[in-house]
Design a protein around this motif. Structure first.
Motif, PDB file in Angstrom:
ATOM      1  N   ILE A   4      31.925  37.581  46.757  1.00  0.00           N
ATOM      2  CA  ILE A   4      33.049  37.015  45.834  1.00  0.00           C
ATOM      3  C   ILE A   4      32.595  35.570  46.096  1.00  0.00           C
ATOM      4  O   ILE A   4      32.395  35.141  47.251  1.00  0.00           O
ATOM      5  CB  ILE A   4      34.273  37.074  46.200  1.00  0.00           C
ATOM      6  N   LYS A   5      32.776  34.643  45.766  1.00  0.00           N
ATOM      7  CA  LYS A   5      32.447  33.344  46.027  1.00  0.00           C
ATOM      8  C   LYS A   5      33.947  32.457  46.578  1.00  0.00           C
ATOM      9  O   LYS A   5      33.510  31.865  47.711  1.00  0.00           O
ATOM     10  CB  LYS A   5      32.119  32.210  44.617  1.00  0.00           C
ATOM     11  N   LYS A   6      35.041  32.774  46.030  1.00  0.00           N
ATOM     12  CA  LYS A   6      35.733  32.153  46.110  1.00  0.00           C
ATOM     13  C   LYS A   6      37.146  32.885  45.489  1.00  0.00           C
ATOM     14  O   LYS A   6      37.329  33.547  44.512  1.00  0.00           O
ATOM     15  CB  LYS A   6      36.056  30.793  46.330  1.00  0.00           C
ATOM     16  N   ILE A   7      38.529  32.824  46.212  1.00  0.00           N
ATOM     17  CA  ILE A   7      39.672  33.812  45.722  1.00  0.00           C
ATOM     18  C   ILE A   7      40.790  32.123  45.796  1.00  0.00           C
ATOM     19  O   ILE A   7      40.914  31.545  46.927  1.00  0.00           O
ATOM     20  CB  ILE A   7      40.202  34.979  46.411  1.00  0.00           C
ATOM     21  N   GLY A 213      35.446  45.645  48.191  1.00  0.00           N
ATOM     22  CA  GLY A 213      35.817  45.509  49.765  1.00  0.00           C
ATOM     23  C   GLY A 213      36.640  44.114  49.817  1.00  0.00           C
ATOM     24  O   GLY A 213      37.201  44.100  51.207  1.00  0.00           O
ATOM     25  N   GLU A 214      36.659  43.295  49.269  1.00  0.00           N
ATOM     26  CA  GLU A 214      38.049  42.122  49.435  1.00  0.00           C
ATOM     27  C   GLU A 214      38.714  42.295  48.576  1.00  0.00           C
ATOM     28  O   GLU A 214      39.252  42.669  47.833  1.00  0.00           O
ATOM     29  CB  GLU A 214      37.136  40.787  48.871  1.00  0.00           C
ATOM     30  N   ILE A 222      39.467  35.109  40.811  1.00  0.00           N
ATOM     31  CA  ILE A 222      38.820  35.401  41.947  1.00  0.00           C
ATOM     32  C   ILE A 222      36.980  35.119  40.838  1.00  0.00           C
ATOM     33  O   ILE A 222      36.749  35.354  40.161  1.00  0.00           O
ATOM     34  CB  ILE A 222      37.599  36.781  42.032  1.00  0.00           C
ATOM     35  N   GLU A 223      36.710  33.847  42.327  1.00  0.00           N
ATOM     36  CA  GLU A 223      35.553  33.728  41.342  1.00  0.00           C
ATOM     37  C   GLU A 223      34.346  33.746  42.498  1.00  0.00           C
ATOM     38  O   GLU A 223      33.865  34.183  42.921  1.00  0.00           O
ATOM     39  CB  GLU A 223      35.613  31.993  42.223  1.00  0.00           C
ATOM     40  N   PHE A 224      33.511  34.242  40.951  1.00  0.00           N
ATOM     41  CA  PHE A 224      31.665  35.778  42.104  1.00  0.00           C
ATOM     42  C   PHE A 224      30.565  34.635  41.693  1.00  0.00           C
ATOM     43  O   PHE A 224      30.741  33.906  40.897  1.00  0.00           O
ATOM     44  CB  PHE A 224      31.575  36.628  40.794  1.00  0.00           C
ATOM     45  N   ASP A 225      30.364  34.577  42.745  1.00  0.00           N
ATOM     46  CA  ASP A 225      28.462  34.095  42.229  1.00  0.00           C
ATOM     47  C   ASP A 225      27.747  35.040  41.411  1.00  0.00           C
ATOM     48  O   ASP A 225      28.331  36.064  41.505  1.00  0.00           O
ATOM     49  CB  ASP A 225      27.579  34.051  43.805  1.00  0.00           C
TER      50      ASP A 225
END
Length: 284
Positions: A4-7, A213-214, A222-225
């Protein structure tokens, strides 16, 4: 698992008396290519004799709108001659392409009687080769959209486009866009795989999930790598998720008002064409 890059928490942006939150674009997130815009209207209860949705006639060019009607309804009309009233659980998919004018308002029944309303609209970019394609529209009621049941009935997934767990979506699309509305009962689990070449769109409409897990709360995007294929989702509460994925177009994006093009020159031309009536005419 995919990192997860950022929420991102949705910004509050009310429109008249319509509760509206938008997680994208914001100061922290411009887009997740090719997903470019999301408005989350409601949930709220409208009284009898209300004005309904405020989205009267307006133009679009160069993108697509996908509208999820979770509660309430939408009466759609456009300059291409399409009309429909889509009810709770239904979805609309409009390809603006070269341009059209449309209105999205509440039905006369909803305005007279009132009721619960919750609607989300997602904008999806079109690549340059499809920017000026012929506009089209399709609205489907809930019964016409396939559903996949998982985890002993604790998870139901409404397959909008693309493919999900071997089931083809209800809408045929110009580009390879996968979109699903997933409803979780508390305690349910879901494992998914998405190619690392594809970007993920992951918006929690309601409830609370754990993803890789987050914690992911309602109105969080949710922004993912792009470093792994695997997602593991656990429902902390009964929850609703809009889940999508697609390969990024990796093209310049210039968005001004209702138009999404590849250059400012194309945006200026869109306004010229609209003023000249080339995006269609509007009759009440």
């Amino acid at each position: 698992m995919r990192t997860i890059k950022k929420i991102h928490q949705a910004d509050y942006r009310p429109i008249a008396d319509l509760i509206t939150y938008s997680p994208m674009p914001t100061a922290s997130l411009q887009m997740i290519d090719p997903f470019i815009f999301l408005n989350h209207h409601g949930p709220q209860k409208y009284p009898p004799n209300n004005n309904g949705l405020p989205f009267g006639p307006h133009p679009h060019r160069g993108m697509e709108t996908v509208t999820f009607i979770l509660e309430g309804d939408i009466a759609h009309k456009d300059s291409g001659g399409h009309k429909s009233v889509i009810d709770r659980g239904g979805v609309q998919w409009m390809t603006a392409g070269s341009g059209l004018i449309h209105a999205e308002v509440s039905s006369e029944e909803f305005k007279n009687d009132g009721g619960d309303l919750e609607i989300l609209q997602l904008w999806i970019n079109l690549p340059a080769k499809f920017k000026m394609t012929e506009p089209r529209y399709k609205g489907l009621q809930e019964k016409d959209i396939p559903v996949v049941t998982l985890d002993s009935g604790n998870i139901t997934a409404q397959v909008i486009s693309g493919e999900f767990k071997g089931t083809k979506g209800a809408f045929d699309t110009l580009t390879d866009i996968h979109l699903t509305t997933i409803r979780f009962k508390k305690g349910s689990h879901l494992k998914l795989q998405v190619s690392g070449e594809e970007n993920i769109f992951f918006y929690v409409v309601s409830g609370e999930l754990k993803v890789n897990g987050e914690q992911a709360m309602y109105r969080h995007l949710i922004e993912f790598d792009n470093d792994d294929e695997n997602l593991e989702i656990e429902a902390v509460e009964d929850s609703t998720l809009i889940f999508g994925h697609a390969k990024p177009f990796k093209e310049p994006v210039v968005a001004r008002g209702p138009f999404v093009m590849n250059s400012m020159e194309e945006i200026n031309q869109a306004y010229i064409d609209y003023e000249a009536g080339k995006l269609g005419s509007w009759e009440e």
